[in-house]
Design a protein around this motif. Structure first.
Motif, PDB file in Angstrom:
ATOM      1  N   VAL A 115      -8.385   2.664  -2.584  1.00 28.40           N
ATOM      2  CA  VAL A 115      -9.485   2.709  -1.618  1.00 28.40           C
ATOM      3  C   VAL A 115      -9.307   3.943  -0.755  1.00 28.40           C
ATOM      4  CG1 VAL A 115      -9.722   0.203  -1.610  1.00 28.40           C
ATOM      5  CG2 VAL A 115      -8.233   1.306   0.078  1.00 28.40           C
ATOM      6  N   CYS A 116     -10.292   4.189   0.114  1.00 26.98           N
ATOM      7  CA  CYS A 116     -10.260   5.374   0.981  1.00 26.98           C
ATOM      8  C   CYS A 116     -10.178   4.937   2.442  1.00 26.98           C
ATOM      9  CB  CYS A 116     -11.499   6.220   0.756  1.00 26.98           C
ATOM     10  SG  CYS A 116     -11.609   7.669   1.854  1.00 26.98           S
TER      11      CYS A 116
ATOM     12  N   SER B 298      -5.141   8.826   7.064  1.00 27.60           N
ATOM     13  CA  SER B 298      -6.399   8.885   6.322  1.00 27.60           C
ATOM     14  C   SER B 298      -6.135   9.342   4.893  1.00 27.60           C
ATOM     15  CB  SER B 298      -7.370   9.851   7.004  1.00 27.60           C
ATOM     16  OG  SER B 298      -6.833  11.165   7.023  1.00 27.60           O
ATOM     17  N   GLY B 299      -7.140   9.146   4.028  1.00 31.76           N
ATOM     18  CA  GLY B 299      -7.013   9.562   2.641  1.00 31.76           C
ATOM     19  C   GLY B 299      -6.953   8.381   1.702  1.00 31.76           C
ATOM     20  N   THR B 300      -6.497   8.651   0.495  1.00 26.67           N
ATOM     21  CA  THR B 300      -6.437   7.623  -0.537  1.00 26.67           C
ATOM     22  C   THR B 300      -5.313   6.626  -0.258  1.00 26.67           C
ATOM     23  OG1 THR B 300      -7.288   9.176  -2.185  1.00 26.67           O
ATOM     24  CG2 THR B 300      -6.168   7.202  -3.003  1.00 26.67           C
TER      25      THR B 300
ATOM     26  N   GLY C 272       0.822  -1.204   0.000  1.00 28.51           N
ATOM     27  CA  GLY C 272       0.000   0.000   0.000  1.00 28.51           C
ATOM     28  C   GLY C 272       0.852   1.249   0.000  1.00 28.51           C
ATOM     29  N   VAL C 273       0.369   2.299  -0.661  1.00 29.03           N
ATOM     30  CA  VAL C 273       1.040   3.600  -0.671  1.00 29.03           C
ATOM     31  C   VAL C 273       0.007   4.658  -0.310  1.00 29.03           C
ATOM     32  CG1 VAL C 273       2.306   5.302  -2.029  1.00 29.03           C
ATOM     33  CG2 VAL C 273       2.704   2.861  -2.416  1.00 29.03           C
ATOM     34  N   THR C 274       0.297   5.447   0.747  1.00 29.69           N
ATOM     35  CA  THR C 274      -0.651   6.453   1.219  1.00 29.69           C
ATOM     36  C   THR C 274      -0.522   7.737   0.422  1.00 29.69           C
ATOM     37  OG1 THR C 274       0.875   7.420   2.844  1.00 29.69           O
ATOM     38  CG2 THR C 274      -0.383   5.476   3.539  1.00 29.69           C
ATOM     39  N   GLU C 275      -1.420   8.688   0.722  1.00 29.25           N
ATOM     40  CA  GLU C 275      -1.347   9.998   0.055  1.00 29.25           C
ATOM     41  C   GLU C 275      -0.022  10.692   0.354  1.00 29.25           C
ATOM     42  OE1 GLU C 275      -4.561  12.601   0.861  1.00 29.25           O
ATOM     43  OE2 GLU C 275      -6.043  11.439  -0.243  1.00 29.25           O
ATOM     44  N   GLU C 276       0.534  10.428   1.550  1.00 28.24           N
ATOM     45  CA  GLU C 276       1.810  11.045   1.918  1.00 28.24           C
ATOM     46  C   GLU C 276       2.995  10.290   1.336  1.00 28.24           C
ATOM     47  OE1 GLU C 276      -0.614  10.330   3.998  1.00 28.24           O
ATOM     48  OE2 GLU C 276      -1.310  12.335   4.587  1.00 28.24           O
TER      49      GLU C 276
END
Length: 207
Positions: free
Chosen positions: A115-116, A86-88, A51-55
Motif C-alpha cells: 500500500v502507499c 511516507s512511500g510504499t 510492515g516494511v517501509t521503503e527505508e
C-alpha cells in the motif's frame, strides 16, 4: 472497513491509498479470514501484521481475533509506526503457534499487495510541531527557567548576616558557660562541704 481474504491472499486495493504520514489510529481495518485452513483451526493461533517501509524499517502489531463458526475477524487499528514514513509500505499477516516445548512457529502467511502512505504536507519553512511536541518543549523550557532562577537566587543570597548571628550565639554561649556557679551559704555550711574550684561561695551571716 472489512477486507475479506481469498484463501491466503488479502486484497488491499480498498485501502491502498488510505494512509497519510503521521496518522495514529486514524483508521481501523477488519480482516475477515477463514477460520479453518487445511483442516486446522486458526483460532488457536496468534496473529501479527508486519510492515516494511521503503527505508527497510520493519514494524509489527499484534491483532486479536473474534471467531464464529467459519470466520475469524481481526481488527487492525493502524498505529503511527506504520505511517511514520511516507512511500510504499509492504504488508504481511501471519499466524503462529507454540509447540509443546514453547517454541513458536509460523502456521500460515497471508500475501498482501503493498500500500502507499501519502506524505504529509510540508512547507519550505518546515511543518509546525505537533501539539504534544509543543507542550513537551514548553514544559522543558519552564523547568529550565525555574532551575536557572533558583541557581541565581542561591548565588545572590548573602550569608554574611547568618554567619554573624551564628558567631554571636557562639560567643554568648561561651560567656555563659564560663560564668562560675554561685552558692550562698553560712559559715558552718561552708565548712561542712567539699569545695569546688568552679563555684563562687558567698557566705552570709546566720540568722
Amino acid at each position: 472497513m472489512e477486507i475479506f481474504a481469498k484463501g491466503k491472499n488479502i486484497p488491499t486495493y480498498a485501502f491502498g491509498n488510505l494512509f497519510v504520514q503521521g496518522e495514529n489510529f486514524a483508521d481501523t481495518i477488519c480482516f475477515v479470514i477463514d477460520r479453518y485452513y487445511n483442516g486446522r483451526d486458526l483460532m488457536d493461533c496468534s496473529f501479527i501484521i508486519r510492515g516494511v517501509t521503503e527505508e527497510n524499517w520493519e514494524v509489527d502489531q499484534i491483532l486479536f481475533g473474534e471467531a464464529d463458526d467459519d470466520k475469524i475477524r481481526l481488527e487492525w487499528s493502524v498505529s503511527n509506526e506504520f505511517t511514520h514514513n511516507s512511500g510504499t509500505l509492504s504488508l504481511e499477516l501471519s499466524a503462529s503457534v507454540q509447540n509443546e516445548y514453547g517454541d513458536e512457529y509460523t502456521v500460515i502467511k497471508f500475501d498482501m499487495p503493498p500500500v502507499c502512505v501519502k506524505p504529509t504536507i510540508n512547507g519550505k519553512n518546515g511543518p509546525l510541531p505537533e501539539t504534544a511536541e509543543q507542550l513537551k518543549n514548553e514544559i522543558t523550557e519552564a523547568a529550565s527557567d525555574g532551575l536557572e532562577k533558583i541557581q541565581q537566587e542561591i548565588a545572590e543570597f548573602d550569608l554574611t548576616a547568618v554567619e554573624s548571628r551564628l558567631d554571636k550565639m557562639e560567643e554568648d554561649t561561651a560567656v555563659y558557660l564560663a560564668r562560675p556557679e554561685v552558692v550562698i551559704l553560712t559559715k558552718n555550711q561552708y565548712d561542712s562541704i567539699t569545695h569546688k574550684e568552679s563555684v563562687l561561695y558567698v557566705i552570709v551571716e546566720e540568722e
